[in-house]
Motif scaffolding. Sequence first.
Motif, PDB file in Angstrom:
ATOM      1  N   ASP A 235       0.828  -1.208   0.000  1.00  0.00           N
ATOM      2  CA  ASP A 235       0.000   0.000   0.000  1.00  0.00           C
ATOM      3  C   ASP A 235       0.862   1.257   0.000  1.00  0.00           C
ATOM      4  N   ILE A 236       1.946   1.231   0.757  1.00  0.00           N
ATOM      5  CA  ILE A 236       2.840   2.395   0.819  1.00  0.00           C
ATOM      6  C   ILE A 236       3.550   2.592  -0.516  1.00  0.00           C
ATOM      7  N   ALA A 237       3.891   1.485  -1.164  1.00  0.00           N
ATOM      8  CA  ALA A 237       4.565   1.575  -2.464  1.00  0.00           C
ATOM      9  C   ALA A 237       3.695   2.301  -3.494  1.00  0.00           C
ATOM     10  N   ARG A 238       2.387   2.247  -3.334  1.00  0.00           N
ATOM     11  CA  ARG A 238       1.476   2.909  -4.292  1.00  0.00           C
ATOM     12  C   ARG A 238       1.689   4.422  -4.337  1.00  0.00           C
ATOM     13  N   PHE A 239       2.177   5.011  -3.250  1.00  0.00           N
ATOM     14  CA  PHE A 239       2.417   6.453  -3.259  1.00  0.00           C
ATOM     15  C   PHE A 239       3.497   6.830  -4.278  1.00  0.00           C
ATOM     16  N   PHE A 240       4.316   5.870  -4.667  1.00  0.00           N
ATOM     17  CA  PHE A 240       5.410   6.137  -5.600  1.00  0.00           C
ATOM     18  C   PHE A 240       5.066   5.731  -7.034  1.00  0.00           C
ATOM     19  N   ASP A 241       3.821   5.347  -7.273  1.00  0.00           N
ATOM     20  CA  ASP A 241       3.431   4.939  -8.629  1.00  0.00           C
ATOM     21  C   ASP A 241       3.742   6.055  -9.629  1.00  0.00           C
ATOM     22  N   GLY A 242       4.379   5.666 -10.745  1.00  0.00           N
ATOM     23  CA  GLY A 242       4.708   6.621 -11.799  1.00  0.00           C
ATOM     24  C   GLY A 242       5.980   7.400 -11.558  1.00  0.00           C
ATOM     25  N   LEU A 243       6.637   7.183 -10.422  1.00  0.00           N
ATOM     26  CA  LEU A 243       7.881   7.876 -10.095  1.00  0.00           C
ATOM     27  C   LEU A 243       9.053   6.903 -10.185  1.00  0.00           C
ATOM     28  N   THR A 244      10.247   7.435 -10.173  1.00  0.00           N
ATOM     29  CA  THR A 244      11.459   6.609 -10.204  1.00  0.00           C
ATOM     30  C   THR A 244      12.043   6.527  -8.801  1.00  0.00           C
TER      31      THR A 244
END
Length: 278
Positions: A235-244
Amino acid sequence: MAEDTSWMTAGAGEPAPSDELHPETAHPARIYNALIGGKDNFAADRLVAERLSAVVPGAVAGAKANRAFLGRAVRAAAALGVRQFLDIGTGIPTAGNTHQIAQSVEPSARVAYVDNDPIVLAHARALMSGPGHGATSVTRADLRETEALLAAPGVCDLLDLTRPVALMLVAILHFISDDEDPYGIVKRLLAALPSGSLLVLSHGSGDLVTPEQAELAERSYDPAASGIHLRTRDDIARFFDGLTLLDPGLVIAPHWRPDTPPAAGDERLGIYTGMARL
């Protein structure tokens, strides 16, 4: 963009009235201050910190590891050439604040702090009352109200949002419930920033404790002004969706570019950390 290098505040320049502090109600900024051994908290805040520590023995170590992560992340962002920092949910000023670290690397660095706790503003004004603190501002605003936050004079007059900004969301998003759309909040903030900006994020997780401990940890915040919402690593990883995501990726706080080898037991501290580039 404003050239004033003093500590600025949005709105009235007087300290918040004492009845705004609500010492009888625990507040996340003051609970965190209690966890890291600070003195700027009330009995209600200490009670929540004690309850949390009782059900999650690593709570104090996790809070301190999170604070250490902030320092390393700010240095890393400054080393990458970022000269502007938007630190939301900054908390009560203590040693190693974002502006102190960033301006030790690059004196011209600009830091806009945002928090919704009036006691944070009162302490910030006291800390920054003298010279020597560089281009730094403090704004009372709520993360949930992204448009108002970004339009606040302490943010938009200090920071040039056409140039890269390090968006600091350190130990703040776990106080935003799913109903309040934390992913949408982050997307709206990032949409206001240009390519080359950074997202620096840490978030509490229940992955590394038992389900019972995670539930009790969340319940320990029931008396507080904001509840806590522990999320899984996925769930926390979703905050970085679309980023490097930058090395070492999304890891627990003691393992993010540590200055010294992590201590035994640190692998159980339930706070994930990461930095990503837009």
